[in-house]
Design a protein around this motif. Structure first.
Motif, PDB file in Angstrom:
ATOM      1  N   THR A 247      15.612  -2.570  -1.470  1.00 52.21           N
ATOM      2  CA  THR A 247      14.804  -3.193  -0.423  1.00 52.21           C
ATOM      3  C   THR A 247      13.332  -3.242  -0.820  1.00 52.21           C
ATOM      4  O   THR A 247      12.865  -2.474  -1.660  1.00 52.21           O
ATOM      5  N   GLY A 248      12.607  -4.144  -0.175  1.00 48.16           N
ATOM      6  CA  GLY A 248      11.176  -4.233  -0.412  1.00 48.16           C
ATOM      7  C   GLY A 248      10.456  -2.947  -0.035  1.00 48.16           C
ATOM      8  O   GLY A 248       9.500  -2.533  -0.690  1.00 48.16           O
ATOM      9  N   MET A 249      10.909  -2.272   1.048  1.00 50.51           N
ATOM     10  CA  MET A 249      10.226  -1.048   1.474  1.00 50.51           C
ATOM     11  C   MET A 249      10.432   0.068   0.459  1.00 50.51           C
ATOM     12  O   MET A 249       9.532   0.877   0.227  1.00 50.51           O
ATOM     13  N   SER A 250      11.590   0.102  -0.189  1.00 51.35           N
ATOM     14  CA  SER A 250      11.821   1.092  -1.240  1.00 51.35           C
ATOM     15  C   SER A 250      10.894   0.852  -2.423  1.00 51.35           C
ATOM     16  O   SER A 250      10.322   1.783  -2.993  1.00 51.35           O
ATOM     17  N   GLY A 251      10.717  -0.423  -2.767  1.00 55.63           N
ATOM     18  CA  GLY A 251       9.781  -0.759  -3.840  1.00 55.63           C
ATOM     19  C   GLY A 251       8.361  -0.382  -3.476  1.00 55.63           C
ATOM     20  O   GLY A 251       7.572   0.042  -4.329  1.00 55.63           O
ATOM     21  N   ALA A 252       8.022  -0.498  -2.176  1.00 55.34           N
ATOM     22  CA  ALA A 252       6.663  -0.209  -1.722  1.00 55.34           C
ATOM     23  C   ALA A 252       6.372   1.284  -1.748  1.00 55.34           C
ATOM     24  O   ALA A 252       5.332   1.722  -2.240  1.00 55.34           O
ATOM     25  N   TRP A 253       7.284   2.091  -1.196  1.00 48.76           N
ATOM     26  CA  TRP A 253       6.973   3.530  -1.190  1.00 48.76           C
ATOM     27  C   TRP A 253       7.025   4.123  -2.595  1.00 48.76           C
ATOM     28  O   TRP A 253       6.287   5.053  -2.911  1.00 48.76           O
TER      29      TRP A 253
ATOM     30  N   THR B  66       3.636   3.841  -4.260  1.00 52.37           N
ATOM     31  CA  THR B  66       2.587   4.787  -3.880  1.00 52.37           C
ATOM     32  C   THR B  66       2.608   6.047  -4.735  1.00 52.37           C
ATOM     33  O   THR B  66       1.637   6.811  -4.750  1.00 52.37           O
ATOM     34  N   GLY B  67       3.725   6.301  -5.409  1.00 51.32           N
ATOM     35  CA  GLY B  67       3.817   7.469  -6.284  1.00 51.32           C
ATOM     36  C   GLY B  67       4.209   8.752  -5.587  1.00 51.32           C
ATOM     37  O   GLY B  67       4.176   9.820  -6.196  1.00 51.32           O
ATOM     38  N   ASP B  68       4.582   8.681  -4.303  1.00 49.17           N
ATOM     39  CA  ASP B  68       4.982   9.875  -3.553  1.00 49.17           C
ATOM     40  C   ASP B  68       6.293   9.623  -2.817  1.00 49.17           C
ATOM     41  O   ASP B  68       6.552   8.504  -2.353  1.00 49.17           O
TER      42      ASP B  68
ATOM     43  N   VAL C 261      -1.972  -1.367  -4.398  1.00 52.25           N
ATOM     44  CA  VAL C 261      -1.692  -0.216  -3.551  1.00 52.25           C
ATOM     45  C   VAL C 261      -3.016   0.371  -3.101  1.00 52.25           C
ATOM     46  O   VAL C 261      -3.898   0.620  -3.921  1.00 52.25           O
ATOM     47  N   CYS C 262      -3.169   0.591  -1.779  1.00 50.59           N
ATOM     48  CA  CYS C 262      -4.458   1.049  -1.268  1.00 50.59           C
ATOM     49  C   CYS C 262      -4.253   1.943  -0.049  1.00 50.59           C
ATOM     50  O   CYS C 262      -3.382   1.684   0.779  1.00 50.59           O
ATOM     51  N   LYS C 263      -5.035   3.002   0.041  1.00 50.18           N
ATOM     52  CA  LYS C 263      -5.058   3.834   1.244  1.00 50.18           C
ATOM     53  C   LYS C 263      -5.719   3.002   2.341  1.00 50.18           C
ATOM     54  O   LYS C 263      -6.815   2.486   2.172  1.00 50.18           O
ATOM     55  N   LEU C 264      -5.058   2.882   3.468  1.00 50.75           N
ATOM     56  CA  LEU C 264      -5.518   1.971   4.513  1.00 50.75           C
ATOM     57  C   LEU C 264      -6.913   2.328   5.016  1.00 50.75           C
ATOM     58  O   LEU C 264      -7.691   1.457   5.402  1.00 50.75           O
ATOM     59  N   SER C 265      -7.257   3.609   4.991  1.00 45.76           N
ATOM     60  CA  SER C 265      -8.548   4.054   5.496  1.00 45.76           C
ATOM     61  C   SER C 265      -9.674   3.838   4.488  1.00 45.76           C
ATOM     62  O   SER C 265     -10.846   4.063   4.808  1.00 45.76           O
ATOM     63  N   GLU C 266      -9.332   3.410   3.267  1.00 45.34           N
ATOM     64  CA  GLU C 266     -10.335   3.189   2.233  1.00 45.34           C
ATOM     65  C   GLU C 266     -10.632   1.697   2.088  1.00 45.34           C
ATOM     66  O   GLU C 266     -10.100   0.870   2.808  1.00 45.34           O
ATOM     67  N   ASN C 267     -11.453   1.355   1.127  1.00 48.72           N
ATOM     68  CA  ASN C 267     -11.848  -0.036   0.941  1.00 48.72           C
ATOM     69  C   ASN C 267     -10.707  -0.828   0.301  1.00 48.72           C
ATOM     70  O   ASN C 267     -10.430  -0.672  -0.884  1.00 48.72           O
ATOM     71  N   CYS C 268     -10.068  -1.683   1.082  1.00 49.96           N
ATOM     72  CA  CYS C 268      -8.964  -2.516   0.584  1.00 49.96           C
ATOM     73  C   CYS C 268      -9.397  -3.981   0.551  1.00 49.96           C
ATOM     74  O   CYS C 268      -8.642  -4.885   0.922  1.00 49.96           O
ATOM     75  N   GLU C 269     -10.610  -4.217   0.123  1.00 56.10           N
ATOM     76  CA  GLU C 269     -11.181  -5.565   0.128  1.00 56.10           C
ATOM     77  C   GLU C 269     -10.324  -6.531  -0.682  1.00 56.10           C
ATOM     78  O   GLU C 269      -9.909  -6.238  -1.802  1.00 56.10           O
ATOM     79  N   GLY C 270     -10.067  -7.680  -0.096  1.00 53.20           N
ATOM     80  CA  GLY C 270      -9.305  -8.718  -0.782  1.00 53.20           C
ATOM     81  C   GLY C 270      -7.800  -8.581  -0.629  1.00 53.20           C
ATOM     82  O   GLY C 270      -7.051  -9.482  -0.998  1.00 53.20           O
TER      83      GLY C 270
ATOM     84  N   ILE D  48       3.031   2.070   4.576  1.00 55.46           N
ATOM     85  CA  ILE D  48       3.826   3.258   4.324  1.00 55.46           C
ATOM     86  C   ILE D  48       3.084   4.492   4.828  1.00 55.46           C
ATOM     87  O   ILE D  48       1.903   4.660   4.561  1.00 55.46           O
ATOM     88  N   VAL D  49       3.780   5.367   5.561  1.00 60.77           N
ATOM     89  CA  VAL D  49       3.260   6.692   5.915  1.00 60.77           C
ATOM     90  C   VAL D  49       4.305   7.705   5.450  1.00 60.77           C
ATOM     91  O   VAL D  49       5.456   7.678   5.926  1.00 60.77           O
ATOM     92  N   HIS D  50       3.929   8.586   4.532  1.00 66.31           N
ATOM     93  CA  HIS D  50       4.877   9.550   3.963  1.00 66.31           C
ATOM     94  C   HIS D  50       5.125  10.718   4.920  1.00 66.31           C
ATOM     95  O   HIS D  50       4.224  11.189   5.614  1.00 66.31           O
ATOM     96  N   GLY D  51       6.357  11.194   4.908  1.00 68.63           N
ATOM     97  CA  GLY D  51       6.701  12.385   5.672  1.00 68.63           C
ATOM     98  C   GLY D  51       6.105  13.639   5.034  1.00 68.63           C
ATOM     99  O   GLY D  51       5.786  13.639   3.836  1.00 68.63           O
TER     100      GLY D  51
END
Length: 240
Positions: free
Chosen positions: A134-140, A143-145, A214-223, A232-235
């Motif tokens: 799935t796309g979500m599996s590719g996405a998480w 993130t490397g975690d 890949v970007c932390k949502l709270s950081e600068n994700c310009e563009g 993604i939010v990791h458990g």
């Protein structure tokens, strides 16, 4: 009768496709795929160079995407007519003894357009579904975690839900995937903040594709665009 194959292509990297999907594509006589008018189509782009040169291609162009709201009765009416027409075309090929490969981003049974064809075709023609990553599996994975630990509960939400519902469900889960973000990005961000998950959220654009970001949502994700993106939010669950 010919068989209609709903072939999952995975999250975007052809190397992550199954051996069966690869074999069906490279021997296909008829290939169908969804796309917006004037676009080549994301699924079709993934398999560039894999389809035989003499294969017949059938682009299925959506009559509407975001031009009118989901709540407008015309939205379902237009899409229903569209899926009926596509079903008739595929059924006609099957009746002639022709096999057809229908390209599906991600897994065909996970928020995919192919499901609407499958529900119409399953009683009329032989249909086989080829599952995929799935796309979500590719996405998480991007993130490397790990997404879940121990007894973590994973919730998959769609950004089209009302804001109150998003916030309520987010607050009740350990790990989270949010899909269908698009123009709902601001609403999703507010719900993440209200549920206390915003600082742990990542956004992945074009997961497992050459232009992946890949970007932390709270950081600068310009563009970075919310289209073709997954949050993604990791458990943080139990670990030895």
């Amino acid at each position: 009768m010919g068989k209609i194959y709903g072939v999952g292509l995975g999250p975007g990297d052809p190397d992550l496709m199954s051996v069966r999907a690869d074999r069906l594509l490279r021997n296909a006589k008829h290939v169908a795929f969804f796309r917006k008018p004037g676009r080549s189509g994301q699924a079709r782009n993934i398999v560039n160079g894999m389809i035989p040169g003499d294969a017949n291609e059938f682009p299925m162009e959506y009559p509407v995407t975001t031009e009118i709201p989901l709540s407008d009765p015309r939205y379902n009416e237009l899409l229903a007519e569209f899926y009926e027409a596509c079903t008739a075309h595929l059924k006609a090929l099957s009746d002639q003894g022709e096999d057809v490969v229908v390209l599906c981003e991600g897994d065909p049974f996970f928020y995919g357009s192919f499901m609407h064809l499958y529900s119409r075709l399953r009683e009329q023609a032989p249909v086989e579904v080829v599952p995929a990553i799935t796309g979500m599996s590719g996405a998480w994975t991007a993130t490397g975690d790990p997404i879940t630990w121990g007894d973590d509960v994973l919730t998959v939400l769609v950004g089209t839900l009302p804001e109150e519902e998003l916030t309520r469900r987010m607050a009740q889960t350990d790990a989270l995937v949010v899909m269908k973000i698009g123009r709902n990005i601001d609403k999703v961000k507010r719900s993440l903040q209200a549920s206390g998950l915003y600082d742990r959220a990542w956004i992945v654009e074009y997961a497992q594709m050459p232009n992946q970001r890949v970007c932390k949502l709270s950081e600068n994700c310009e563009g970075l665009t919310p289209y073709f993106s997954i949050i993604i939010v990791h458990g943080q669950g139990r670990r030895p």
